[in-house]
Design an enzyme around this catalytic site. Sequence first.
Site, PDB file in Angstrom:
ATOM      1  N   ARG A  20      -2.177   5.445 -13.845  1.00 55.68           N
ATOM      2  CA  ARG A  20      -1.662   4.127 -12.555  1.00 55.68           C
ATOM      3  C   ARG A  20      -2.103   2.999 -13.775  1.00 55.68           C
ATOM      4  O   ARG A  20      -2.572   2.219 -14.160  1.00 55.68           O
ATOM      5  CB  ARG A  20      -3.752   3.738 -11.638  1.00 55.68           C
ATOM      6  CG  ARG A  20      -2.985   2.899 -11.042  1.00 55.68           C
ATOM      7  CD  ARG A  20      -4.342   2.425 -10.002  1.00 55.68           C
ATOM      8  NE  ARG A  20      -4.415   3.786  -9.459  1.00 55.68           N
ATOM      9  CZ  ARG A  20      -5.098   4.089  -8.155  1.00 55.68           C
ATOM     10  NH1 ARG A  20      -5.318   2.988  -7.411  1.00 55.68           N
ATOM     11  NH2 ARG A  20      -4.104   5.004  -7.156  1.00 55.68           N
ATOM     12  N   HIS A  67       3.568   5.422  -5.104  1.00 56.50           N
ATOM     13  CA  HIS A  67       2.238   5.866  -4.929  1.00 56.50           C
ATOM     14  C   HIS A  67       2.506   7.757  -4.628  1.00 56.50           C
ATOM     15  O   HIS A  67       2.425   8.077  -3.054  1.00 56.50           O
ATOM     16  CB  HIS A  67       1.445   5.545  -3.824  1.00 56.50           C
ATOM     17  CG  HIS A  67       0.525   5.829  -4.526  1.00 56.50           C
ATOM     18  ND1 HIS A  67      -0.507   6.649  -4.971  1.00 56.50           N
ATOM     19  CD2 HIS A  67      -1.146   5.325  -3.455  1.00 56.50           C
ATOM     20  CE1 HIS A  67      -1.225   6.605  -5.161  1.00 56.50           C
ATOM     21  NE2 HIS A  67      -2.290   5.589  -3.993  1.00 56.50           N
ATOM     22  N   GLN A 111      -0.259  10.003  -2.886  1.00 59.87           N
ATOM     23  CA  GLN A 111      -0.760   9.678  -1.503  1.00 59.87           C
ATOM     24  C   GLN A 111       0.166  10.347  -0.838  1.00 59.87           C
ATOM     25  O   GLN A 111      -0.857  10.775   0.330  1.00 59.87           O
ATOM     26  CB  GLN A 111      -0.659   8.274  -1.994  1.00 59.87           C
ATOM     27  CG  GLN A 111      -1.290   7.315  -0.134  1.00 59.87           C
ATOM     28  CD  GLN A 111      -2.624   7.822  -0.099  1.00 59.87           C
ATOM     29  OE1 GLN A 111      -3.752   7.293  -1.342  1.00 59.87           O
ATOM     30  NE2 GLN A 111      -3.211   8.772   0.725  1.00 59.87           N
ATOM     31  N   ASP A 131      -0.867   0.028   4.933  1.00 57.00           N
ATOM     32  CA  ASP A 131      -1.214   0.010   4.599  1.00 57.00           C
ATOM     33  C   ASP A 131      -1.692  -1.803   3.699  1.00 57.00           C
ATOM     34  O   ASP A 131      -1.489  -2.905   4.930  1.00 57.00           O
ATOM     35  CB  ASP A 131      -0.058   0.620   2.362  1.00 57.00           C
ATOM     36  CG  ASP A 131      -1.293  -0.153   1.694  1.00 57.00           C
ATOM     37  OD1 ASP A 131      -2.972   0.412   1.315  1.00 57.00           O
ATOM     38  OD2 ASP A 131      -0.955   0.209   0.566  1.00 57.00           O
ATOM     39  N   CYS A 182      -4.019   4.725   3.624  1.00 57.68           N
ATOM     40  CA  CYS A 182      -4.117   5.128   1.929  1.00 57.68           C
ATOM     41  C   CYS A 182      -5.581   4.678   1.857  1.00 57.68           C
ATOM     42  O   CYS A 182      -6.197   5.286   0.847  1.00 57.68           O
ATOM     43  CB  CYS A 182      -3.377   5.120   1.659  1.00 57.68           C
ATOM     44  SG  CYS A 182      -2.733   3.728   0.699  1.00 57.68           S
ATOM     45  N   ARG A 222      -6.366  14.150  -0.631  1.00 58.74           N
ATOM     46  CA  ARG A 222      -5.640  14.087  -2.201  1.00 58.74           C
ATOM     47  C   ARG A 222      -5.715  14.801  -3.467  1.00 58.74           C
ATOM     48  O   ARG A 222      -5.337  14.582  -3.321  1.00 58.74           O
ATOM     49  CB  ARG A 222      -6.403  12.069  -2.479  1.00 58.74           C
ATOM     50  CG  ARG A 222      -5.823  11.129  -1.690  1.00 58.74           C
ATOM     51  CD  ARG A 222      -4.284  11.004  -1.791  1.00 58.74           C
ATOM     52  NE  ARG A 222      -4.432   9.838  -3.282  1.00 58.74           N
ATOM     53  CZ  ARG A 222      -4.496   9.261  -3.708  1.00 58.74           C
ATOM     54  NH1 ARG A 222      -5.002   8.133  -3.597  1.00 58.74           N
ATOM     55  NH2 ARG A 222      -4.262   9.676  -4.915  1.00 58.74           N
TER      56      ARG A 222
HETATM   57  N1   CP Z   1      -6.011   5.599  -1.904  1.00 57.85           N
HETATM   58  C1   CP Z   1      -4.808   5.190  -3.724  1.00 57.85           C
HETATM   59  O1   CP Z   1      -4.719   5.102  -4.405  1.00 57.85           O
HETATM   60  O2   CP Z   1      -7.113   4.938  -3.354  1.00 57.85           O
HETATM   61  P1   CP Z   1      -7.444   4.396  -4.923  1.00 57.85           P
HETATM   62  O3   CP Z   1      -6.307   3.401  -5.235  1.00 57.85           O
HETATM   63  O4   CP Z   1      -9.025   4.081  -4.777  1.00 57.85           O
HETATM   64  O5   CP Z   1      -7.242   5.673  -5.875  1.00 57.85           O
HETATM   65  N1  NVA Z   2      -0.156  -0.502  -1.820  1.00 57.36           N
HETATM   66  C1  NVA Z   2      -1.566  -0.657  -2.538  1.00 57.36           C
HETATM   67  C2  NVA Z   2      -2.255   1.300  -2.804  1.00 57.36           C
HETATM   68  C3  NVA Z   2      -3.626   0.722  -2.742  1.00 57.36           C
HETATM   69  C4  NVA Z   2      -4.168   2.614  -2.847  1.00 57.36           C
HETATM   70  C5  NVA Z   2      -1.647  -1.459  -4.110  1.00 57.36           C
HETATM   71  O1  NVA Z   2      -0.655  -1.128  -5.254  1.00 57.36           O
HETATM   72  O2  NVA Z   2      -2.462  -1.771  -3.905  1.00 57.36           O
END
Ligand code: CP
Ligand code: NVA
Length: 300
Positions: free
Chosen positions: A100, A127, A130, A217, A258, A286
């Site tokens: 990430r 993502h 997701q 989101d 999400c 997930r």
């Molecule tokens: N939806 C998602 O990726 O959640 P987190 O950021 O908590 O991992």
């Molecule tokens: N769009 C959000 C998604 C979190 C799971 C972010 O990037 O923070």
Amino acid sequence: MVRHLLTLRDYDGKWITEVIDKAILMKKDITKYYSAMANKTLLMLFMKTSTRTRCSFEAGMTQLGGHAIFLDWRASNFTLGDAKDEVRCLDRYADVIMARVYKHEQVAVLAKHSKVPVINALCDMYHPCQTLADLMTIKEKKGELKGLKLTYIGDGNNVCNSLIAGCTRVGMKVAVATPKGFEPHPDVVAEAKKTGLLELYNKPEDALPGSDVVYTDTWISMGQEEEKEKKLKAFAGYTVSLDLLKRGKAENALIMHCLPAHRGYEISDDALDSENSVVFDEAENRMHAQKALMLKLLED
Ligand code: CP
Ligand code: NVA
């Protein structure tokens, strides 16, 4: 050749469907897969915080008989060394790496130099994990994907880009409603427009009619905190609520997010808690989708 998952744009609808269908099977009976990753290690590298991604990957590895290592980027020597050197050590310990990161290029560099599959667990652009879980959830609830309409309301961000790529590949229609200036990435839009399945709007009420799924989101993604004031102003009127769904004639649509959700901002309490909300099944999925994904990348 090593297969990575950096974006669903690198795969076709058949591949995506295979992952989702395998995930649905694995969810029904995991016992056959208890040793599928025995003695294998997943390395999880995080530059940003996480609840679902970290825990679903880690629990998934436990269910498959393997092990997961959590590595906080800031507490690692990725802060000192060159990422391409650091990852060339990690691929000697791990069978799969997930990361990430802030910038898409950061996960792309890891993939370029890794001898084991690298999975994008969220970047500024995408993502994909997701979206795999989201499509799995929609298929479980609706029995099919092709021909359904998903409407995304809010910020044209990483989650939105991946949904556009994933949904259009499996034959779903996508309507996206954003304020002007917050549209999804132009490359993603240009590619999806060629399928004839994507429509962009500015007014949520115009995008909503005929929706099978309504998705939103956060308006302020991780790393964009300094844009908060500007965004809160721009997104007034984009809160997904039961009232908005009624005005858009989409009362019966599944409601998805999400998570983490910001109640009262991109989604109201009544929408998140409504009987049409599937957000917690989505979060559970997930784990199932990622188990199937890891096996698929290793098989490929
Ligand atoms: N939806 C998602 O990726 O959640 P987190 O950021 O908590 O991992
Ligand atoms: N769009 C959000 C998604 C979190 C799971 C972010 O990037 O923070």
